[in-house]
Design an enzyme around this catalytic site. Structure first.
Site, PDB file in Angstrom:
ATOM      1  N   LYS A 206       0.829  -1.208   0.000  1.00 68.96           N
ATOM      2  CA  LYS A 206       0.000   0.000   0.000  1.00 68.96           C
ATOM      3  C   LYS A 206       0.862   1.255   0.000  1.00 68.96           C
ATOM      4  O   LYS A 206       0.573   2.232  -0.701  1.00 68.96           O
ATOM      5  CB  LYS A 206      -0.923  -0.003   1.223  1.00 68.96           C
ATOM      6  CG  LYS A 206      -1.782   1.258   1.350  1.00 68.96           C
ATOM      7  CD  LYS A 206      -2.676   1.437   0.131  1.00 68.96           C
ATOM      8  CE  LYS A 206      -3.445   2.758   0.181  1.00 68.96           C
ATOM      9  NZ  LYS A 206      -4.407   2.831   1.269  1.00 68.96           N
ATOM     10  N   CYS A 260      -3.859   9.557   2.213  1.00 70.19           N
ATOM     11  CA  CYS A 260      -2.993   8.489   1.702  1.00 70.19           C
ATOM     12  C   CYS A 260      -1.727   9.024   1.051  1.00 70.19           C
ATOM     13  O   CYS A 260      -0.625   8.854   1.566  1.00 70.19           O
ATOM     14  CB  CYS A 260      -3.780   7.628   0.708  1.00 70.19           C
ATOM     15  SG  CYS A 260      -5.105   6.655   1.464  1.00 70.19           S
TER      16      CYS A 260
END
Length: 400
Positions: A206, A260
């Protein structure tokens, strides 16, 4: 199978709804009593296309309910924030207090066969920390704790589709935990495929995805700074360069925001500062872009006492997510320079956002002497002619 989703924010709530749609009995848990009261009252508290309708159906079918008390469950999803902070040396560090807190709460009701799935984006080795915390609270030996990491990989504005159709990475400390987690995601997914790996690789996957985006955006933002010095229209330049079949330069902007892309690269850098030189350079370029834009705006204003109207405060078009927004940082930099700043963020309900007056589109056109376009909200796209009547600085190529 009963699943409890811990944390009902931008990721947790859509996840809970999607799991309920797949037929699981789902309890949505959050420590914020107001959030639970809102959901129990039949309303969602975030902006996401199709989410309210899906929420109402899941509740009506009896598969979804909410509580501010954590009870026993077969599976616990942890979907809580993982912000960063600056330590005493100024270095960026991951703040894992919410993950640890959720782990300790789950550990108090955990039983040996239960599975804990961590969806929050985290630095390497966090799943191991979570297993230790769960063991400490539950008394279950670490080798018998089932922990899997499945990082979310959705984008606001298209969550309900991507939750069911994007491939998912399931990393676990044991093959048993990986199989348990994969079996849940396989029931949720329509087109996506589940890929199983170890927990460390899943954590790094990720971070790698979002850092890839950050580095590429940094290149576009750096081009915009260089083109400004050369008197070149960067948007035209990129359009021409992208005619090459193997070139795909992204669009520059006022910076990088969201929970993010603006955060995750620091999770890699904090553990590998000597190696992550490109990652650091990209972060510094993107974090500095609001300062560059503020300098351009001040240099083009007729006088500093003029009112600057900033069009857009969220971190991306047509969402209400303000986390790590570079548009907000731009406003604060301008305010520090003595500029009177107002903003129009149609997706924010408050009349003031972090010290910035938030007004209607009609009002900002009336009051602002100079406009800064930081986002391509549909409202702004549909009113280009009205915007063009004012002096403006276009950060995102909206007026191209």
């Amino acid at each position: 199978m009963k699943i409890t989703v811990m944390g009902l924010g931008y990721i947790g709530l859509p996840t809970a709804i999607t799991l309920a749609e797949a037929g699981f009995e789902v309890c949505g848990f959050d420590v914020n009593k107001k959030t639970i009261e809102t959901l129990q009252g039949g309303h969602i508290h975030i902006v996401e296309p199709g989410l309210q309708e899906a929420f109402e159906k899941a509740v009506a079918h009896g598969h979804l309910h909410f509580s501010d008390t954590l009870g026993k469950s077969d599976v616990f999803y942890i979907s809580v924030p993982t912000p960063f902070y600056k330590d005493e040396t100024g270095s960026h560090r991951a703040d894992l207090k919410f993950v640890e807190s959720a782990g300790r709460m789950a550990g108090k009701v955990l039983e040996a066969p239960n599975l804990v799935i961590l969806e929050s984006t985290v630095p390497p080795h966090t799943s191991e920390m979570l297993a230790r915390v769960l063991s400490e609270e539950s008394g279950i030996p670490m080798e018998k704790i089932h922990v899997a990491h499945c990082p979310e990989r959705v984008i606001p504005g298209n969550m309900m589709y991507e939750l069911k159709n994007n491939d998912r990475i399931v990393g676990a400390r044991t093959p048993e935990a990986a199989e348990m987690a994969a079996s849940i995601y396989e029931k949720v997914l329509d087109k996506g495929v589940v890929h199983k790996t170890d927990d460390l690789t899943a954590e790094m996957c990720k971070l790698t995805e979002n850092t890839f985006r950050d580095v590429n955006i940094a290149y576009a933002n750096e081009l915009s700074v260089i083109c400004d010095k050369m008197g070149i229209d960067v948007f035209e330049l990129i359009k021409l360069a992208n005619c090459h079949p193997r070139v795909n330069i992204l669009t520059p902007g006022v910076g990088v925001g969201g929970h993010c892309i603006a955060v995750d690269p620091w999770f890699i850098y904090e553990q590998f500062p000597a190696e992550a030189k490109v990652i650091l350079a990209a972060r510094e370029r993107n974090e500095n872009k609001p300062v560059f834009v503020a300098g351009k705006v001040v240099s083009e204003m007729k006088k500093v006492t003029d009112t600057v109207g900033v069009l857009g405060l969220s971190y991306k078009p047509d969402v209400d997510d303000l986390r790590e927004s570079p548009s907000i940082e731009l406003c604060h930099v301008l305010q520090e320079k003595g500029v009177n700043v107002i903003a129009c963020e149609p997706f924010a309900k408050d009349a003031e956002v972090q010290g910035i007056p938030n007004v209607s589109f009609e009002e900002i056109l009336k009051k602002a002497d100079y406009l800064v376009i930081t986002l391509g909200h549909t409202l702004f796209k549909d009113n280009k002619k009205l915007i063009a009547e004012k002096p403006y600085y276009d950060c995102v190529g909206l007026m191209e």
